[in-house]
Write a protein that holds these residues in place. Structure first.
Motif, short mmCIF file in Angstrom:
data_model
loop_
_atom_site.label_atom_id
_atom_site.label_comp_id
_atom_site.label_asym_id
_atom_site.label_seq_id
_atom_site.Cartn_x
_atom_site.Cartn_y
_atom_site.Cartn_z
N THR A 62 45.45 -2.89 -13.86
CA THR A 62 46.64 -3.20 -13.08
C THR A 62 46.25 -3.91 -11.78
O THR A 62 45.09 -3.95 -11.40
CB THR A 62 47.42 -1.92 -12.71
N GLN A 63 47.27 -4.41 -11.12
CA GLN A 63 47.10 -5.05 -9.82
C GLN A 63 46.46 -4.09 -8.82
O GLN A 63 45.59 -4.48 -8.05
CB GLN A 63 48.48 -5.47 -9.34
N ALA A 67 43.01 -4.54 -6.67
CA ALA A 67 42.98 -4.41 -5.21
C ALA A 67 41.95 -3.37 -4.79
O ALA A 67 41.17 -3.58 -3.86
CB ALA A 67 44.37 -4.04 -4.69
N ARG A 74 46.97 -5.03 -1.02
CA ARG A 74 47.75 -5.13 -2.26
C ARG A 74 48.73 -6.30 -2.25
O ARG A 74 48.94 -6.95 -3.27
CB ARG A 74 48.50 -3.82 -2.52
N MET A 75 49.33 -6.59 -1.10
CA MET A 75 50.27 -7.72 -1.02
C MET A 75 49.54 -9.04 -1.23
O MET A 75 50.03 -9.93 -1.91
CB MET A 75 51.02 -7.72 0.31
N SER A 78 48.71 -9.44 -4.83
CA SER A 78 49.91 -9.81 -5.57
C SER A 78 50.17 -11.32 -5.48
O SER A 78 50.43 -11.98 -6.49
CB SER A 78 51.12 -9.05 -5.02
N LYS A 79 50.07 -11.88 -4.29
CA LYS A 79 50.30 -13.31 -4.09
C LYS A 79 49.24 -14.15 -4.82
O LYS A 79 49.56 -15.16 -5.45
CB LYS A 79 50.29 -13.65 -2.60
N LEU A 81 47.40 -13.23 -7.39
CA LEU A 81 47.59 -13.10 -8.84
C LEU A 81 48.74 -13.98 -9.33
O LEU A 81 48.67 -14.55 -10.41
CB LEU A 81 47.81 -11.64 -9.23
N ARG A 82 49.77 -14.10 -8.52
CA ARG A 82 50.89 -14.97 -8.88
C ARG A 82 50.39 -16.42 -9.02
O ARG A 82 50.73 -17.12 -9.97
CB ARG A 82 51.99 -14.88 -7.81
N ARG A 92 50.45 -11.53 -17.04
CA ARG A 92 50.91 -10.21 -16.61
C ARG A 92 51.90 -9.71 -17.65
O ARG A 92 52.83 -10.41 -18.02
CB ARG A 92 51.59 -10.29 -15.24
N LYS A 102 52.12 -3.72 -13.80
CA LYS A 102 51.89 -4.79 -14.77
C LYS A 102 50.42 -4.74 -15.18
O LYS A 102 49.54 -4.49 -14.37
CB LYS A 102 52.16 -6.16 -14.13
N ILE A 104 47.25 -6.73 -16.18
CA ILE A 104 46.73 -8.07 -15.90
C ILE A 104 45.62 -8.38 -16.90
O ILE A 104 44.72 -7.56 -17.09
CB ILE A 104 46.17 -8.16 -14.46
#
Length: 153
Positions: A62-63, A67, A74-75, A78-79, A81-82, A92, A102, A104
């Motif tokens: 997972t994300q 992290a 974590r934020m 997230s960015k 990974l996007r 995802r 999600k 990954i």
């Protein structure tokens, strides 16, 4: 006025923090040079590598796992990974048991670019740290000790 300022270290070359900062800037510059042609940033590379490493042991990465592996925010993860998903280097999917998470996964394109990046980065590291010669393993052990000592602060 400036002559009244007291320094513990008599010169920048005696200051471990200054030297670490200088070395980090040079190392990051070298990494950028080898990653740019692969359309990866250093952070994207680190997260892809963390994903690949974690995927060896677990097929539900997972994300949060990524992290935690990289001691990363974590934020920010997230960015990044996007962005990696937009580049089609990862996918995802819904987690089987945790609806908030999600899973990954590296795509074939992601695995390919990561393999290229690993070879380039490892060669760059060997070249960058070559002045250490036989002292590299001692240097690495010392870095690990400093990291472990300061991790919890």
């Amino acid at each position: 006025m400036a002559e009244q300022i007291e320094f513990k270290f008599k010169s920048p070359e005696e200051s471990p923090g200054y030297l670490l900062g200088q070395m980090t800037l040079l190392w990051q510059r070298k990494q950028k040079k080898v990653l740019d042609p692969l359309n990866l940033t250093q952070t994207q590379f680190v997260l892809l590598a963390a994903l690949a490493w974690l995927s060896r042991e677990n097929d539900q990465v997972t994300q949060v796992d990524i992290a935690n592996q990289g001691n990363a925010d974590r934020m920010m993860v997230s960015k990044v990974l996007r962005t990696l998903e937009e580049k089609q280097f990862i996918s995802r999917q819904e987690h089987q048991t945790d609806t908030r998470a999600k899973v990954i996964k590296l795509t074939d394109a992601g695995a390919e670019v990561l393999q290229e990046a690993l070879a380039a980065i490892e060669d760059a590291d060997i070249d960058f740290f070559s002045p250490l010669g036989n002292d590299l393993s001692t240097f690495n052990r010392n870095m690990v000790a400093v990291i472990e000592r300061n991790k919890s602060e």
